[in-house]
Write a protein that holds these residues in place. Structure first.
Motif, short mmCIF file in Angstrom:
data_model
loop_
_atom_site.label_atom_id
_atom_site.label_comp_id
_atom_site.label_asym_id
_atom_site.label_seq_id
_atom_site.Cartn_x
_atom_site.Cartn_y
_atom_site.Cartn_z
N TRP A 124 0.84 -1.21 0.00
CA TRP A 124 0.00 0.00 0.00
C TRP A 124 0.86 1.24 0.00
O TRP A 124 1.80 1.37 0.77
CB TRP A 124 -0.91 -0.03 1.23
N GLU A 125 0.52 2.14 -0.91
CA GLU A 125 1.19 3.44 -0.97
C GLU A 125 0.11 4.50 -0.97
O GLU A 125 -0.63 4.62 -1.96
CB GLU A 125 2.00 3.55 -2.27
N GLY A 126 -0.03 5.24 0.12
CA GLY A 126 -1.06 6.27 0.16
C GLY A 126 -0.94 7.06 1.42
O GLY A 126 -0.07 6.81 2.26
N LEU A 146 -3.79 2.63 6.20
CA LEU A 146 -4.24 1.41 5.52
C LEU A 146 -5.03 1.78 4.27
O LEU A 146 -5.63 2.84 4.20
CB LEU A 146 -5.15 0.60 6.46
N PRO A 147 -5.05 0.86 3.29
CA PRO A 147 -5.87 1.12 2.10
C PRO A 147 -7.36 1.06 2.47
O PRO A 147 -7.72 0.44 3.47
CB PRO A 147 -5.49 0.00 1.14
N GLU A 159 -2.31 5.10 -4.17
CA GLU A 159 -3.24 6.23 -4.27
C GLU A 159 -2.61 7.28 -5.16
O GLU A 159 -1.56 7.84 -4.84
CB GLU A 159 -3.49 6.79 -2.87
N ARG A 160 -3.26 7.52 -6.32
CA ARG A 160 -2.69 8.47 -7.27
C ARG A 160 -3.00 9.89 -6.84
O ARG A 160 -2.15 10.74 -6.75
CB ARG A 160 -3.27 8.22 -8.66
N ARG A 161 -4.26 10.20 -6.68
CA ARG A 161 -4.70 11.42 -6.03
C ARG A 161 -5.92 11.04 -5.23
O ARG A 161 -6.36 9.89 -5.31
CB ARG A 161 -5.01 12.51 -7.06
N GLU A 210 -12.42 4.93 -5.46
CA GLU A 210 -12.49 4.22 -4.17
C GLU A 210 -13.69 3.28 -4.11
O GLU A 210 -13.58 2.15 -3.63
CB GLU A 210 -12.54 5.23 -3.02
N ALA A 211 -14.85 3.77 -4.62
CA ALA A 211 -16.07 2.96 -4.53
C ALA A 211 -15.97 1.68 -5.37
O ALA A 211 -16.78 0.77 -5.20
CB ALA A 211 -17.27 3.79 -4.98
#
Lengths: 464, 166
Positions: free
Chosen positions: A49-51, A55-56, A112-114, A158-159
């Motif tokens: 996970w990168e954000g 947590l994602p 997470e890109r944006r 996200e949805a």
């Protein structure tokens, strides 16, 4: 090393998953009735996970693991027993995984890109092939593709992360079993919500649609009057159902995209058991306006009805065969409810079930090789399958009956669109819950929902 | 309101019945009978104040897999029938058929209707106009008693008679 206890692990895992949505009472019962012999050992490594957050928003690896486990075809390795948590193929020591008996690995990443936009990628790896390919390359320059069966990348909102987790599950399932996955599908059902303690209102009925693991339920209709008999249109865009609003039964069709709905029939007395024709233009329904319940075919556009059974007997529960030329129905014309095939061309009826005094609510498997139905046993009412063969005249002939469930009251069976599982309504601890069973009867599970009683599940067609 | 008009109807009936009783076997007061029964010649017993008491019962129970009305319910159904006959213009009744939870829901929908229809047939045979009756089956929905044993099932295999407000 201690042998992993898969069922225990899954109970923990799914309870954790449910925790995010259901209340603290949620629990999961999974019963592996005949063991998971032949279930393929697979490791689902938690996705990197990168954000911004810790947590994602969704644990994609958990969703994939529970999906694969519920199919009965896979034994996902408990997370704490993973030999390592590799981020890249080059980091994998395949020999070590092989010694632990793992045959396949799923790994991936969520980035997470944006805000609200994510890139998700996954790889499906073959341990045996990876080990061979690693041996053939120099350790200083490891093969980044060693053992790779599949690698896919997606960008989603996200949805859409849950749906994506189901789609990845489908890709993995299909790659390893040769059979199309049905995780990215939905289940419609009726939830009966008891009144809040202290309120003087009555129970409420909700027509709901949830993911195939019963997560993310959405309410299609909420009513103080009973709702029954949900049925998917063949393209998965509409639901037909019966609503008793105003103390009159009526068959309605709701559009799941815009929530608009249309009344199809509201004749005096029973309007029930709608079933879509394979071309989506007609509904087979039950009307009793002439005195006893008979099957009719309704043209959805014109609302014109055509009566296709007659007589004093109860005829009900129509379901279409794929060619649209005949129906399976339940009829008590022989004294007790049995399954018959009704030809819409000739009106001819052929009895299909002969074992037992009560056989009802039949539908044909997607492969066309079995019917599933409610079968009265010594124990009660259970879900059974019967092998069938179709003659050149289109008439089905029944063969051996196999009972798949063994609770006291099981009802409303519905095939997954890939034919691997049957979802049905049952009881667990005096509550109405939904259960699922593999068509070989080897894997059976139930998902209690907190707060509501669940009935009449019906599995959607493939949606993508 | 409905009860009041019912009792009014009863007092008319009482007069009519006493006249019939006086001339037992020699029915000459044709015009009186016609006035009360409006052409129907179905015999009806004297109920008097019993009618109101009987009409308080609005739920009728059935045996397993049966749509046969129990004999002990006949008097109650007669009382409702006479009320409906006497109030043909403004009394409507909804007969809700129910089953226990065992078996397939759609098949139970049909069984529930059989029960409601059995009650409807009884009322119609007693002289109630079919237009006054609405039959609806809820099958195994809306159980009267939640429970999964015979004591609950016994209470759930029923027909509920509901006067609809017009």
């Amino acid at each position: 090393m201690k042998k992993p206890s898969y069922p225990f692990y899954i109970v923990i895992l799914l309870t954790a998953l449910l925790g995010g949505y259901h209340t603290a009472h949620a629990s999961l019962t999974i019963e592996i009735t005949q063991g998971v012999d032949g279930a393929v050992p697979i490791a689902i490594v938690p996705f990197q996970w990168e954000g911004k957050d810790l947590l994602p928003p969704q644990s994609i690896s958990d969703i994939i693991a529970s999906n694969l486990y519920r199919s009965g075809r896979f034994s996902p390795l408990p997370e704490r027993q993973l030999p390592m948590r590799p981020g890249r193929v080059q980091d994998i020591n395949y020999a070590q995984w092989q010694r632990q008996g793992i045959e396949y690995i799923v790994m991936g990443s969520i980035t997470e890109r944006r805000r609200g936009r994510y890139t998700v990628s996954f790889q499906l790896l073959d341990v045996l092939r990876g080990e061979t390919e690693q041996r053939q390359t120099h350790a200083d320059n490891p093969d980044p593709l060693a053992g790779e069966i599949m690698a896919v990348q997606y960008t989603v909102r996200e949805a859409e992360l849950r749906t994506l987790a189901h789609q990845i599950s489908d890709r993995v399932y299909e790659a390893l079993t040769g059979e199309r996955g049905a995780f990215a599908t939905r289940i419609a059902y009726v939830a009966i919500v008891p009144p809040k303690p202290g309120s003087n209102g009555g129970e409420r009925y909700r027509l709901q649609v949830a993911d195939s693991d019963l997560h993310d339920p959405q309410v299609v209709l909420d009513s103080p009057f009973p709702i029954t008999s949900p049925a998917w249109s063949p393209d998965g865009t509409h639901l037909a159902y019966v609503s008793f609003e105003g103390h009159r039964s009526g068959i309605y069709v709701s559009n799941l995209k815009d929530s608009s709905r249309e009344l199809i029939t509201q004749y005096p007395r029973i309007n029930g058991a709608p079933a879509w024709s394979p071309d989506g233009k007609k509904l087979a329904v039950v009307l009793s306006k002439d005195g006893s319940p008979d099957i009719y075919v309704v043209d959805i556009k014109s609302k014109k009805i055509k009566k296709v059974t007659k007589g004093r007997a109860i005829d009900t529960e129509p379901s279409w065969l794929p060619d649209g030329r005949s129906l399976l129905i339940t009829s008590n014309r022989g004294g007790k409810p049995q399954i018959y095939q009704l030809s819409l061309d000739t009106g001819a009826l052929h009895r299909l079930t002969f074992v037992g005094n009560y056989n009802a609510r039949a539908s044909l498997s997607p492969r066309g090789d079995q019917i599933v139905f409610v079968h009265q046993t010594q124990k009660g009412f259970n879900i059974a399958v019967q092998d069938v063969t179709q003659g050149s005249d289109g008439v089905l002939t029944g063969r051996a009956v196999q009972t798949l469930t063994n609770a006291q009251f099981d009802e409303s069976p519905s095939f997954a669109p890939n034919g691997s599982m049957v979802v049905y309504a049952t009881w667990d601890n005096n509550r109405r819950v939904l259960g699922a069973v593999s068509v070989d009867g080897k894997v059976r599970l139930s998902l209690p929902a907190s707060g509501a009683e669940l009935k009449e599940p019906t599995w959607s067609p493939f949606l993508n | 309101m409905q009860m009041k008009s019912c009792l009014k109807g009863l007092s008319v009936m009482l007069v009519a019945f006493s006249m019939v009783a006086c001339t037992k076997g020699v029915i000459e007061e044709d015009d009186v009978l016609d006035e009360v029964y409006e052409g129907s010649l179905i015999e009806r017993p004297l109920m008097g104040a019993d009618q109101e008491r009987l009409m308080a019962t609005r739920i009728f129970y059935f045996d397993f897999d049966s749509s046969v009305i129990r004999p002990e319910d006949y008097a109650v159904l007669d009382a409702h029938a006479y009320y409906l006959i006497d109030n043909e213009e403004d009394a409507r009744v909804r007969l809700e058929g129910y089953t226990d939870e065992r078996g397939s829901p759609e098949y139970n929908m049909a069984l529930g209707e059989r029960r409601a229809q059995a009650v409807a047939d009884y009322l119609i045979a007693a002289g109630v106009e079919p237009e006054q009756i609405i039959v609806v089956s809820y099958g195994e929905e809306r159980p009267a008693v939640r429970g999964h044993d015979e004591s609950a099932y016994r209470m759930n295999r029923r027909v509920k008679l509901v006067y609809e407000t017009m």
